[in-house]
Design a protein around this motif. Structure first.
Motif, PDB file in Angstrom:
ATOM      1  N   LEU A 255      -8.112  75.493  32.146  1.00  0.00           N
ATOM      2  CA  LEU A 255      -6.837  74.779  32.222  1.00  0.00           C
ATOM      3  C   LEU A 255      -6.206  74.890  33.603  1.00  0.00           C
ATOM      4  N   ASP A 256      -6.484  75.975  34.308  1.00  0.00           N
ATOM      5  CA  ASP A 256      -5.949  76.129  35.660  1.00  0.00           C
ATOM      6  C   ASP A 256      -6.676  75.254  36.675  1.00  0.00           C
ATOM      7  N   SER A 257      -7.784  74.653  36.268  1.00  0.00           N
ATOM      8  CA  SER A 257      -8.537  73.748  37.151  1.00  0.00           C
ATOM      9  C   SER A 257      -8.454  72.332  36.592  1.00  0.00           C
ATOM     10  N   ALA A 258      -7.242  71.900  36.305  1.00  0.00           N
ATOM     11  CA  ALA A 258      -7.034  70.671  35.535  1.00  0.00           C
ATOM     12  C   ALA A 258      -7.489  69.416  36.267  1.00  0.00           C
ATOM     13  N   HIS A 259      -7.533  69.445  37.595  1.00  0.00           N
ATOM     14  CA  HIS A 259      -7.970  68.263  38.342  1.00  0.00           C
ATOM     15  C   HIS A 259      -9.487  68.178  38.477  1.00  0.00           C
ATOM     16  N   SER A 260     -10.178  69.276  38.230  1.00  0.00           N
ATOM     17  CA  SER A 260     -11.628  69.308  38.411  1.00  0.00           C
ATOM     18  C   SER A 260     -12.338  68.779  37.175  1.00  0.00           C
ATOM     19  N   ARG A 261     -13.598  68.475  37.345  1.00  0.00           N
ATOM     20  CA  ARG A 261     -14.374  68.026  36.198  1.00  0.00           C
ATOM     21  C   ARG A 261     -14.466  69.172  35.192  1.00  0.00           C
ATOM     22  N   LEU A 262     -14.007  68.908  33.990  1.00  0.00           N
ATOM     23  CA  LEU A 262     -13.899  69.932  32.953  1.00  0.00           C
ATOM     24  C   LEU A 262     -15.226  70.625  32.692  1.00  0.00           C
ATOM     25  N   ALA A 263     -16.290  69.864  32.502  1.00  0.00           N
ATOM     26  CA  ALA A 263     -17.576  70.454  32.134  1.00  0.00           C
ATOM     27  C   ALA A 263     -18.108  71.368  33.230  1.00  0.00           C
ATOM     28  N   ASN A 264     -17.840  71.041  34.494  1.00  0.00           N
ATOM     29  CA  ASN A 264     -18.328  71.880  35.593  1.00  0.00           C
ATOM     30  C   ASN A 264     -17.609  73.223  35.626  1.00  0.00           C
TER      31      ASN A 264
ATOM     32  N   LEU B 257      -7.109  68.304  23.756  1.00  0.00           N
ATOM     33  CA  LEU B 257      -6.542  69.513  24.354  1.00  0.00           C
ATOM     34  C   LEU B 257      -6.325  70.592  23.294  1.00  0.00           C
ATOM     35  N   ARG B 258      -5.945  70.162  22.089  1.00  0.00           N
ATOM     36  CA  ARG B 258      -5.772  71.137  21.007  1.00  0.00           C
ATOM     37  C   ARG B 258      -7.110  71.733  20.581  1.00  0.00           C
ATOM     38  N   GLU B 259      -8.169  70.929  20.638  1.00  0.00           N
ATOM     39  CA  GLU B 259      -9.495  71.404  20.234  1.00  0.00           C
ATOM     40  C   GLU B 259     -10.162  72.258  21.305  1.00  0.00           C
ATOM     41  N   LEU B 260      -9.720  72.130  22.541  1.00  0.00           N
ATOM     42  CA  LEU B 260     -10.430  72.746  23.661  1.00  0.00           C
ATOM     43  C   LEU B 260     -10.563  74.262  23.545  1.00  0.00           C
ATOM     44  N   PRO B 261      -9.497  75.032  23.252  1.00  0.00           N
ATOM     45  CA  PRO B 261      -9.680  76.487  23.164  1.00  0.00           C
ATOM     46  C   PRO B 261     -10.719  76.896  22.123  1.00  0.00           C
ATOM     47  N   GLY B 262     -10.716  76.240  20.963  1.00  0.00           N
ATOM     48  CA  GLY B 262     -11.707  76.564  19.942  1.00  0.00           C
ATOM     49  C   GLY B 262     -13.114  76.237  20.386  1.00  0.00           C
ATOM     50  N   ALA B 263     -13.276  75.107  21.080  1.00  0.00           N
ATOM     51  CA  ALA B 263     -14.604  74.726  21.557  1.00  0.00           C
ATOM     52  C   ALA B 263     -15.099  75.704  22.617  1.00  0.00           C
ATOM     53  N   ILE B 264     -14.207  76.132  23.503  1.00  0.00           N
ATOM     54  CA  ILE B 264     -14.595  77.099  24.533  1.00  0.00           C
ATOM     55  C   ILE B 264     -15.002  78.421  23.894  1.00  0.00           C
ATOM     56  N   THR B 265     -14.230  78.871  22.921  1.00  0.00           N
ATOM     57  CA  THR B 265     -14.558  80.118  22.225  1.00  0.00           C
ATOM     58  C   THR B 265     -15.916  80.018  21.542  1.00  0.00           C
ATOM     59  N   ALA B 266     -16.215  78.849  20.972  1.00  0.00           N
ATOM     60  CA  ALA B 266     -17.497  78.665  20.286  1.00  0.00           C
ATOM     61  C   ALA B 266     -18.669  78.804  21.248  1.00  0.00           C
ATOM     62  N   THR B 267     -18.518  78.356  22.491  1.00  0.00           N
ATOM     63  CA  THR B 267     -19.631  78.457  23.442  1.00  0.00           C
ATOM     64  C   THR B 267     -19.876  79.896  23.876  1.00  0.00           C
TER      65      THR B 267
ATOM     66  N   ALA C 117     -18.528  70.292  22.643  1.00  0.00           N
ATOM     67  CA  ALA C 117     -17.519  69.298  23.043  1.00  0.00           C
ATOM     68  C   ALA C 117     -18.189  68.134  23.750  1.00  0.00           C
ATOM     69  N   PRO C 118     -18.890  67.274  23.019  1.00  0.00           N
ATOM     70  CA  PRO C 118     -19.542  66.132  23.666  1.00  0.00           C
ATOM     71  C   PRO C 118     -18.552  65.211  24.362  1.00  0.00           C
ATOM     72  N   TRP C 119     -17.294  65.271  23.961  1.00  0.00           N
ATOM     73  CA  TRP C 119     -16.248  64.437  24.556  1.00  0.00           C
ATOM     74  C   TRP C 119     -15.808  64.927  25.932  1.00  0.00           C
ATOM     75  N   SER C 120     -16.313  66.081  26.367  1.00  0.00           N
ATOM     76  CA  SER C 120     -15.865  66.644  27.643  1.00  0.00           C
ATOM     77  C   SER C 120     -16.596  66.060  28.844  1.00  0.00           C
ATOM     78  N   ALA C 121     -17.683  65.339  28.620  1.00  0.00           N
ATOM     79  CA  ALA C 121     -18.510  64.852  29.721  1.00  0.00           C
ATOM     80  C   ALA C 121     -17.693  64.008  30.693  1.00  0.00           C
ATOM     81  N   GLU C 122     -17.742  64.373  31.955  1.00  0.00           N
ATOM     82  CA  GLU C 122     -17.140  63.649  33.078  1.00  0.00           C
ATOM     83  C   GLU C 122     -15.616  63.673  33.090  1.00  0.00           C
TER      84      GLU C 122
END
Length: 568
Positions: A470-479, A521-531, A505-510
């Motif tokens: 979240l602190d790198s909000a301008h960068s490509r999320l997946a990277n 955004l609500r799903e993101l913390p759970g998806a990150i934890t899952a990885t 999170a297939p929706w995170s691409a690009e």
């Protein structure tokens, strides 16, 4: 059923009033003749249905009905001619033989299942918001748009971008052309969540991105598509802005096209001219225009219909887009506080005291010129497009009226310790906003003044990874996610990390964080934890690229995204 005869200005066997009305509108009288032909069939009609079927404004149809003797079923709000055979006109028998050709109407019977599916989708979709000029298109219209794309263009390997999609055109395209890559940019969080959920249910892929087009097109959708479809607010400003953003989404500047739905009442040619002038200012070629192609559930003032334009950019288009895209302003709608006729909003009177107490090191948005002279300023589109060159501790943001939906993105666009936001009205659901931003900020509200204070750095692996992303909000999320995941787990290859992210999170691409709809955004913390907990995929049997090449590829991808996000 109780029916009541209603007599207008002409009796059933004397049509002088009708003939006079038809003569009064000249060559446009064909619309009225078509309405008479439909009524003479003897069936029941509602006013909305007759307006939509004839693509004629409500005022004109009402004028016709006043000249006819009608039988009314008031319980069902419908009517029919009391004596259909008595209504005569010299043109009425010939009108059906000269209907304008529908370029794809003959294809609809082959896709009746998709039409039925779209009718159900439209019926269950979130209700339109009048302040965003939402009017739902009919299922036939949405499917015919998708069919026209396939009839006119070669779609193999193409990408289609829907610039605004309350009509659900994206789902129709995905169902009829499953090989096409479909993306949506929309301001309405409800529509984005609905499209994503229904695409999953239907087994089709539709990429959804949040966008307030007044602030720009999402970075991942710039120069992305081959074809763009838009049905914008029907004002010169709205049409100009949406088409300009659609053009910026085209990757093929020579062969790309924009399909535009726009309609005006037959009574207001001057308004149509203003809109077409806004298109002319973008130096576009009109490749085709299909009259009354689009039909709607509503918009009776314009006959519940709109034409469909096929627009092609020229070499002169791109300088015009660069010069005009960010100058349309925030008032682009036909109604509500953001309408073109609404008074320009001003900041509340307490802006001065707020700035004095907040002592910001950077002002974001349109603050009064006299406010804190000497403090650096940045425009909102620039703030959201790329990280600021400095790293201020305290930031103050002026949130324009109608752009409150961008507030979470405005706050995530900085790593400042404190952000003070001044809105034109209080935040409606502070708890919901806090839930989304909890990994980064603690929020407090005092009327129109919102304060976001950065929370201390977390300690757990999952919380740290979420915070880093979240602190790198301008960068490509997946990277950012991939590199942080490798660092946290220690034993993953880049390909394994990519695989875990794609599965979670297939929706995170690009995408960047700032483009994600709120439901993602609500799903993101759970998806990150899952990885963090998931088993790593088996190593690929394909030869791995050399480390230097792998790093170069990642650097090139990041540089390309950074360049796309930089409006300069």
């Amino acid at each position: 059923m109780t029916t009541h005869p209603t007599t207008g200005g002409a009796s059933s066997d004397h049509n002088s009033g009708v003939d006079a009305l038809i003569a009064q509108v000249g060559v446009d009288g064909r619309r009225l003749v078509q309405a008479l032909a439909l009524l003479r069939e003897g069936g029941w009609w509602t006013l909305a249905d007759l307006v939509r079927e004839t693509a004629t404004s409500r005022r004109t149809i009402e004028a016709l009905l006043r000249e006819l003797e009608l039988e009314r079923d008031r319980a069902r709000d419908r009517f029919r001619l009391r004596a259909p055979d008595s209504v005569k006109s010299q043109d009425i028998d010939a009108v059906a033989a000269f209907d304008p050709a529908d370029p794809v109407g003959h294809l609809l019977p082959r896709h009746h299942g998709v039409v039925a599916e779209l009718a159900d989708l439209i019926a269950r979709a979130p209700r339109g918001r009048h302040v965003l000029d939402h009017v739902a298109a009919t299922a036939d219209t949405v499917v015919r748009r998708a069919l026209l794309l396939g009839a006119r263009f070669r779609l193999a390997g193409t990408r289609v971008l829907c610039v605004g999609d309350h009509d659900l055109t994206s789902l129709a395209v995905a169902l009829i052309h499953p090989g096409v890559e479909v993306s949506v940019a929309d301001i309405d969080e409800r529509i984005l969540a609905y499209i994503a959920a229904e695409a999953d249910r239907l087994g089709v892929a539709v990429r959804t991105r949040w966008a307030d087009l007044r602030l720009g097109l999402p970075a991942s959708l710039r120069e992305h598509a081959d074809l763009a479809v838009t049905d914008p607010p029907y004002t010169p400003e709205g049409v100009g802005l949406f088409v300009a953003r659609a053009l910026s989404g085209l990757r093929d500047r020579e062969q790309g096209r924009v399909l535009l739905a726009y309609g005006a009442s037959e009574r207001t040619p001057a308004l149509a001219l203003k809109v077409q002038t806004s298109l002319a200012n973008l130096n576009l070629a009109y490749e085709a225009m299909y009259p009354d192609f689009n039909r709607y559930h509503g918009a009776e003032a314009i006959g519940s219909a709109a034409d469909l334009y096929v627009l092609r950019p020229t070499t002169k288009t791109w300088p015009a887009v660069a010069a005009r895209a960010d100058k349309y302003g925030t008032a682009i709608y036909t109604q509500g506080p953001q309408s073109v006729e609404a008074a320009a909003p001003t900041l509340p009177a307490d802006a001065g005291p707020l700035l004095t107490s907040a002592d910001p090191q950077l002002l974001v948005g349109d603050w009064p010129r006299a406010a804190l002279p000497g403090v650096p300023r940045v425009k909102l589109p620039t703030w959201l497009a790329k990280p600021h060159a400095t790293d201020p501790e305290r930031v103050a943001i002026a949130v324009p009226l109608g752009l409150e939906g961008a507030l979470p993105r405005m706050l995530l666009a900085t790593r400042a310790h404190r952000v003070d936001a001044l809105l034109h009205e209080p935040v409606r659901d502070l708890d919901a906003l806090q839930a989304v931003l909890a990994p980064v900020y603690e929020l407090a509200a005092d009327g129109r003044h919102l304060t976001a204070t950065r929370v201390p750095a977390p300690t757990g692996d999952a919380a740290r990874l979420v915070r880093r992303v979240l602190d790198s909000a301008h960068s490509r999320l997946a990277n950012t996610w991939r590199e942080s995941l490798i660092k946290a787990r220690g034993s993953l290859t880049k390909n394994q990390a990519r695989g875990l992210i794609a599965a979670a999170a297939p929706w995170s691409a690009e995408a960047t964080v700032l483009e994600l709809p709120l439901h993602r955004l609500r799903e993101l913390p759970g998806a990150i934890t899952a990885t963090l907990a998931a088993n790593a995929p088996a190593p690929s049997t394909d030869p791995a690229p050399a480390p230097a090449m792998d790093a170069a590829m990642d650097a090139a991808m990041d540089a390309a995204m950074d360049a796309a996000m930089d409006p300069a």
